[in-house]
Design a protein around this motif. Structure first.
Motif, PDB file in Angstrom:
ATOM      1  N   LEU A 432       0.284  -1.045  -0.294  1.00  0.00           N
ATOM      2  CA  LEU A 432      -0.238  -0.305  -0.160  1.00  0.00           C
ATOM      3  C   LEU A 432       1.327   1.202   0.274  1.00  0.00           C
ATOM      4  CD1 LEU A 432      -2.689   1.164   0.455  1.00  0.00           C
ATOM      5  CD2 LEU A 432      -2.601   1.474   2.778  1.00  0.00           C
ATOM      6  N   GLN A 433       1.592   1.319   0.735  1.00  0.00           N
ATOM      7  CA  GLN A 433       2.662   2.394   1.040  1.00  0.00           C
ATOM      8  C   GLN A 433       4.291   2.053   0.857  1.00  0.00           C
ATOM      9  OE1 GLN A 433       0.998   5.041   0.671  1.00  0.00           O
ATOM     10  NE2 GLN A 433       2.241   6.546   1.932  1.00  0.00           N
ATOM     11  N   PRO A 434       4.388   1.557  -0.013  1.00  0.00           N
ATOM     12  CA  PRO A 434       5.971   1.352  -0.001  1.00  0.00           C
ATOM     13  C   PRO A 434       6.797   2.942   0.438  1.00  0.00           C
ATOM     14  CG  PRO A 434       5.951   1.732  -2.527  1.00  0.00           C
ATOM     15  CD  PRO A 434       4.456   1.872  -1.112  1.00  0.00           C
ATOM     16  N   ALA A 435       6.646   3.465  -0.095  1.00  0.00           N
ATOM     17  CA  ALA A 435       7.927   5.092   1.271  1.00  0.00           C
ATOM     18  C   ALA A 435       7.027   5.669   1.576  1.00  0.00           C
ATOM     19  CB  ALA A 435       8.773   5.228  -0.219  1.00  0.00           C
ATOM     20  N   VAL A 436       7.371   6.443   2.183  1.00  0.00           N
ATOM     21  CA  VAL A 436       7.151   8.321   2.712  1.00  0.00           C
ATOM     22  C   VAL A 436       7.485   8.890   2.371  1.00  0.00           C
ATOM     23  CG1 VAL A 436       6.346   8.750   5.233  1.00  0.00           C
ATOM     24  CG2 VAL A 436       6.872   6.515   4.915  1.00  0.00           C
ATOM     25  N   LEU A 437       6.934   9.597   1.474  1.00  0.00           N
ATOM     26  CA  LEU A 437       6.967  10.539   1.335  1.00  0.00           C
ATOM     27  C   LEU A 437       6.310  12.257   0.813  1.00  0.00           C
ATOM     28  CD1 LEU A 437       8.423   9.058  -2.766  1.00  0.00           C
ATOM     29  CD2 LEU A 437       9.728   9.894  -0.730  1.00  0.00           C
ATOM     30  N   TYR A 438       6.446  13.755   0.261  1.00  0.00           N
ATOM     31  CA  TYR A 438       5.962  14.237   0.768  1.00  0.00           C
ATOM     32  C   TYR A 438       5.076  13.930  -0.563  1.00  0.00           C
ATOM     33  CZ  TYR A 438       3.861  18.806   1.046  1.00  0.00           C
ATOM     34  OH  TYR A 438       3.043  19.776   1.442  1.00  0.00           O
ATOM     35  N   MET A 439       3.775  13.639  -0.094  1.00  0.00           N
ATOM     36  CA  MET A 439       2.757  13.881  -1.862  1.00  0.00           C
ATOM     37  C   MET A 439       3.482  13.033  -2.252  1.00  0.00           C
ATOM     38  SD  MET A 439       0.853  16.069  -0.857  1.00  0.00           S
ATOM     39  CE  MET A 439      -0.257  16.014  -2.185  1.00  0.00           C
ATOM     40  N   GLY A 440       3.758  12.069  -2.018  1.00  0.00           N
ATOM     41  CA  GLY A 440       4.465  10.511  -3.305  1.00  0.00           C
ATOM     42  C   GLY A 440       5.317  10.714  -3.824  1.00  0.00           C
ATOM     43  N   THR A 441       6.453  12.152  -3.825  1.00  0.00           N
ATOM     44  CA  THR A 441       6.882  12.183  -4.553  1.00  0.00           C
ATOM     45  C   THR A 441       8.449  12.986  -4.012  1.00  0.00           C
ATOM     46  OG1 THR A 441       5.707  14.004  -5.954  1.00  0.00           O
ATOM     47  CG2 THR A 441       7.311  14.317  -6.383  1.00  0.00           C
ATOM     48  N   VAL A 442       8.547  13.415  -2.995  1.00  0.00           N
ATOM     49  CA  VAL A 442       9.917  14.282  -2.598  1.00  0.00           C
ATOM     50  C   VAL A 442      10.338  13.665  -0.728  1.00  0.00           C
ATOM     51  CG1 VAL A 442       9.349  16.193  -2.929  1.00  0.00           C
ATOM     52  CG2 VAL A 442      11.879  15.814  -2.510  1.00  0.00           C
ATOM     53  N   HIS A 443      11.490  13.674  -0.544  1.00  0.00           N
ATOM     54  CA  HIS A 443      11.317  13.531   0.608  1.00  0.00           C
ATOM     55  C   HIS A 443      12.455  14.528   0.870  1.00  0.00           C
ATOM     56  CE1 HIS A 443      12.841  12.376   4.844  1.00  0.00           C
ATOM     57  NE2 HIS A 443      12.146  11.854   4.963  1.00  0.00           N
ATOM     58  N   PRO A 444      12.058  15.453   2.488  1.00  0.00           N
ATOM     59  CA  PRO A 444      13.013  16.723   2.235  1.00  0.00           C
ATOM     60  C   PRO A 444      14.141  16.412   2.330  1.00  0.00           C
ATOM     61  CG  PRO A 444      11.596  16.145   4.230  1.00  0.00           C
ATOM     62  CD  PRO A 444      10.957  15.537   2.842  1.00  0.00           C
ATOM     63  N   GLY A 445      14.636  15.514   2.950  1.00  0.00           N
ATOM     64  CA  GLY A 445      15.885  15.183   3.639  1.00  0.00           C
ATOM     65  C   GLY A 445      17.269  14.398   2.279  1.00  0.00           C
ATOM     66  N   CYS A 446      16.472  14.742   1.093  1.00  0.00           N
ATOM     67  CA  CYS A 446      17.344  14.509   0.116  1.00  0.00           C
ATOM     68  C   CYS A 446      16.422  15.238  -1.659  1.00  0.00           C
ATOM     69  CB  CYS A 446      17.492  12.922  -0.553  1.00  0.00           C
ATOM     70  SG  CYS A 446      16.268  12.159  -0.312  1.00  0.00           S
ATOM     71  N   GLN A 466       3.461  15.147 -10.958  1.00  0.00           N
ATOM     72  CA  GLN A 466       5.093  15.249  -9.806  1.00  0.00           C
ATOM     73  C   GLN A 466       5.923  15.552 -10.699  1.00  0.00           C
ATOM     74  OE1 GLN A 466       3.617  10.867  -9.235  1.00  0.00           O
ATOM     75  NE2 GLN A 466       3.849  11.233  -6.521  1.00  0.00           N
ATOM     76  N   ALA A 467       5.681  14.787 -12.072  1.00  0.00           N
ATOM     77  CA  ALA A 467       7.816  15.189 -13.195  1.00  0.00           C
ATOM     78  C   ALA A 467       7.756  16.829 -13.258  1.00  0.00           C
ATOM     79  CB  ALA A 467       6.962  14.722 -14.793  1.00  0.00           C
ATOM     80  N   LEU A 468       6.598  17.597 -12.985  1.00  0.00           N
ATOM     81  CA  LEU A 468       6.524  18.618 -13.642  1.00  0.00           C
ATOM     82  C   LEU A 468       7.151  18.919 -11.905  1.00  0.00           C
ATOM     83  CD1 LEU A 468       5.858  21.431 -15.373  1.00  0.00           C
ATOM     84  CD2 LEU A 468       3.834  21.656 -13.724  1.00  0.00           C
ATOM     85  N   TRP A 469       6.693  19.245 -11.317  1.00  0.00           N
ATOM     86  CA  TRP A 469       6.649  19.284  -9.074  1.00  0.00           C
ATOM     87  C   TRP A 469       8.282  19.153 -10.155  1.00  0.00           C
ATOM     88  CZ3 TRP A 469       5.225  17.342  -4.579  1.00  0.00           C
ATOM     89  CH2 TRP A 469       5.851  18.196  -3.229  1.00  0.00           C
ATOM     90  N   ALA A 470       8.668  17.992  -9.999  1.00  0.00           N
ATOM     91  CA  ALA A 470       9.999  17.779  -9.624  1.00  0.00           C
ATOM     92  C   ALA A 470      11.018  18.465 -10.883  1.00  0.00           C
ATOM     93  CB  ALA A 470      10.365  16.294 -10.127  1.00  0.00           C
ATOM     94  N   ALA A 471      11.068  18.903 -11.930  1.00  0.00           N
ATOM     95  CA  ALA A 471      11.427  19.560 -12.996  1.00  0.00           C
ATOM     96  C   ALA A 471      11.758  20.865 -11.884  1.00  0.00           C
ATOM     97  CB  ALA A 471      11.212  18.869 -14.440  1.00  0.00           C
ATOM     98  N   ARG A 472      10.671  21.127 -11.345  1.00  0.00           N
ATOM     99  CA  ARG A 472      10.371  22.902 -11.416  1.00  0.00           C
ATOM    100  C   ARG A 472      11.505  22.763 -10.021  1.00  0.00           C
ATOM    101  NH1 ARG A 472       4.913  25.199 -13.023  1.00  0.00           N
ATOM    102  NH2 ARG A 472       4.889  25.653 -15.470  1.00  0.00           N
ATOM    103  N   LEU A 473      11.881  21.842  -8.917  1.00  0.00           N
ATOM    104  CA  LEU A 473      12.239  21.421  -8.302  1.00  0.00           C
ATOM    105  C   LEU A 473      13.786  21.358  -8.408  1.00  0.00           C
ATOM    106  CD1 LEU A 473      10.412  19.432  -5.723  1.00  0.00           C
ATOM    107  CD2 LEU A 473      10.933  21.647  -5.289  1.00  0.00           C
ATOM    108  N   PHE A 474      14.052  20.428  -9.607  1.00  0.00           N
ATOM    109  CA  PHE A 474      15.514  21.111  -9.849  1.00  0.00           C
ATOM    110  C   PHE A 474      15.965  22.333 -10.742  1.00  0.00           C
ATOM    111  CE2 PHE A 474      15.086  15.713 -10.597  1.00  0.00           C
ATOM    112  CZ  PHE A 474      14.536  15.542  -9.433  1.00  0.00           C
TER     113      PHE A 474
END
Length: 573
Positions: A432-446, A466-474
């Motif tokens: 159900l929840q294989p990883a704990v990520l903010y909005m299923g996308t990123v962990h603020p620790g990395c 999610q892809a758009l958010w990741a690209a704009r973060l980077f």
């Protein structure tokens, strides 16, 4: 914390390399948006073709002729629409062609490295202790090798990484069923991912007996498909709890519409009066915000589940009542698929989508066995002389020619460094929840590592956001939210993992989930301003289905349009 992120993101993104793992839908849309943000994508794909779960051959998870359970409007990216002559519910072959067309349209082929397996992704620099509250903002070293080999490969450094390998990579076998994994791989016991290969075992004269184990979307569709394709079979479908069997087309306004165009509206989900999250400030930030407890550290453990079942919310009761009325014809088909007349206080809503399952049950082609209705639970499977002996908890053992385990998949990311897996609390056995990520996308620790489609039930619009958010973060166009919001969000994700009973999906409110990620990506939409400006347009917009086109919210100059103009443009689209 925000100061660190802003400092990392300053400067031109040109030349910054993003390693993307997987050339399925999530990886392809991630590459497209990376290019749009001036980043250079490198897509590592283990197979010889793109498509991910929709790929052909042994690597795909679909079977010939399978159709999507959502319409083409929800199975597309926002700038690559299906043709008007495309089937309303595309086949697996059409989905594959759609993704190949996406690669061609956006010139992604030069960035894809086929037949390349990622074996390790490790920090290129020193990874801080999470207890320090300091995020890792450095690059990554990616080790690869030719797919199917065990020899030494190559290493290269990238600035950022997007994990787009999805959660369908490794089959999850039924827990507590002895011997379930022993034959998994072409014998009498197979996982649903290998269903396309069992046809030969069901051909020939004489009756063939098939057990399908699992009551979610795939199990229901496979049970119906076996009954349809192989008239000489007796299908037993075993599952734990009853579920709504929803057809692809639903009554709406005197006609019929695809279920996603009916369900996935802000009106249906009650989002019309819910405050829209505030837009995230554009990066770099002018100054750091005072940091509450750092989100880089582990969030507090959720409270232990209360022994008293919670009271269903009015929204939950309304959804149950609607679905119960919609699926009323299911009540007299068979006792094992009968739905409860009232919603149990602690019961999540479970559903499946199928046009042929109930007809197969009515005709006696599929026999449902529901554990919650006293049907017994599958306890063990033993292969012998090409068949499988299955033991039920309340009956004598039965023998089947094939047992198909439609019991989900594990979100395996064993290539990530151990310290990274610990940070995101990765648990491959948690389907159900294989990883704990903010909005299923990123962990603020990395924050130089993002995930696209790494949650159960990923939709094309959410993957694109999610892809758009990741690209704009980077690229430094947006910043992460405040430390307090991040910590709260991680705690909420952890609570999903601890939920009892477990929901069918971690983020069932698809519309609100998508709206929130759109806000984080810098594409907010102010429903309140729209309601004040034009109540009629506001009402029409709430009733409009939420698809990828709904989130084309910035004008050509990258400025957010006013609510009224934005809504009118989207309605026209």
């Amino acid at each position: 914390f925000l100061y660190l992120i802003g400092g990392w993101a300053e400067g031109s993104p040109m030349g910054r390399v993003v390693g993307i793992i997987g050339a399925g839908p999530g990886g392809l849309v991630a590459a497209r948006h990376a290019l749009d943000e001036g980043l250079t994508p490198v897509i590592y794909e283990k197979r010889a073709a793109c498509g991910g779960v929709w790929g052909g051959g042994t690597g795909g998870k679909v079977w010939p002729g399978m159709r999507t359970n959502l319409s083409k409007h929800s199975c597309q990216f926002r700038d690559h629409a299906w043709g008007e002559d495309a089937d309303l519910f595309p086949t697996e072959g059409a989905m594959r062609e759609y993704l190949e067309g996406y690669v061609e349209r956006f010139g992604l082929a030069p960035y894809i490295r086929y037949d390349t397996e990622v074996v390790a992704v490790v920090p290129a620099g020193d990874f801080p202790d999470p207890s320090s509250g300091v995020p890792y903002t450095g690059g990554w070293r990616v080790a690869t090798r030719p797919a199917g080999t065990a020899g030494a490969g190559e290493e290269e450094d990238v600035d950022c990484v997007i994990v787009a390998s999805g959660i369908f990579g490794t089959p999850a076998w039924p827990r507590g069923v002895a011997g379930a994994e022993d034959g998994g791989g072409g014998g009498a016991v197979v996982h649903a991912q290998d269903y396309k290969g069992v046809g030969a075992r069901l051909e020939g004269s004489g009756t063939r007996r098939v057990l399908v184990l699992g009551g979610s979307l795939t199990g229901v569709e496979i049970a119906a498909d076996v009954a349809k394709r192989h008239p000489n079979t007796e299908v037993v479908h075993a599952f734990r709890r009853p579920f709504y069997v929803v057809p692809r087309m639903l009554p709406c306004g005197g006609g019929r519409l695809p279920l996603d165009l009916v369900f996935y509206t802000r009106k249906f989900y009650g989002s019309g009066t819910t405050p829209v999250p505030r837009p995230v400030r554009l990066a770099p930030a002018d100054e750091a915000e005072p940091a509450p407890p750092s989100p880089c550290q582990d969030p507090p453990a959720p409270a232990a589940p209360t022994p008293t079942p919670p009271t269903p919310t009015p929204q939950q009761r309304a959804k149950h009542a609607y679905l119960l009325a919609l699926c009323s014809g299911q009540q007299d088909v068979h006792p094992a698929v009968r739905l409860p007349d009232t919603l149990p206080a602690d019961a999540p809503i479970y559903s499946a989508v199928s046009d042929g399952y109930l007809d197969a049950v009515r005709a006696g082609r599929v026999t449902p066995v529901c554990e919650a209705a006293g049907g017994g639970r599958v306890m063990a499977m033993t292969e012998h002389e090409g068949r499988v002996r299955v033991e039920f908890s309340n009956a004598e053992a039965e023998v089947f020619d094939v047992a198909i385990c439609a019991t989900g998949y594990k979100g395996a990311v064993g290539y990530l460094a151990p310290e990274v897996r610990r940070l995101i609390r990765h648990d491959a056995d948690d389907t159900l929840q294989p990883a704990v990520l903010y909005m299923g996308t990123v962990h603020p620790g990395c924050p130089t590592l993002c995930f696209v489609g790494f949650y159960k039930g990923p939709y094309f619009p959410v993957m694109e956001l999610q892809a758009l958010w990741a690209a704009r973060l980077f690229a430094g166009r947006v910043a992460l939210p405040s430390a307090a919001e991040l910590a709260e969000g991680l705690a909420a994700e952890l609570a999903i993992r601890a939920a009892v009973p477990r929901p069918q999906f971690p983020h069932p409110d698809y519309v609100a989930f998508a709206d929130r990620i759109a806000c984080l990506a810098g594409e907010p939409f102010d429903l309140h301003a729209l309601r004040a400006a034009d109540p009629a347009l506001h009402g029409a917009f709430l009733a409009m289905s939420v698809t990828a086109r709904n989130f084309t919210t910035c004008d050509a100059a990258g400025q957010v349009a006013d609510g009224e103009r934005q809504a009118q443009a989207l309605m026209e689209a």
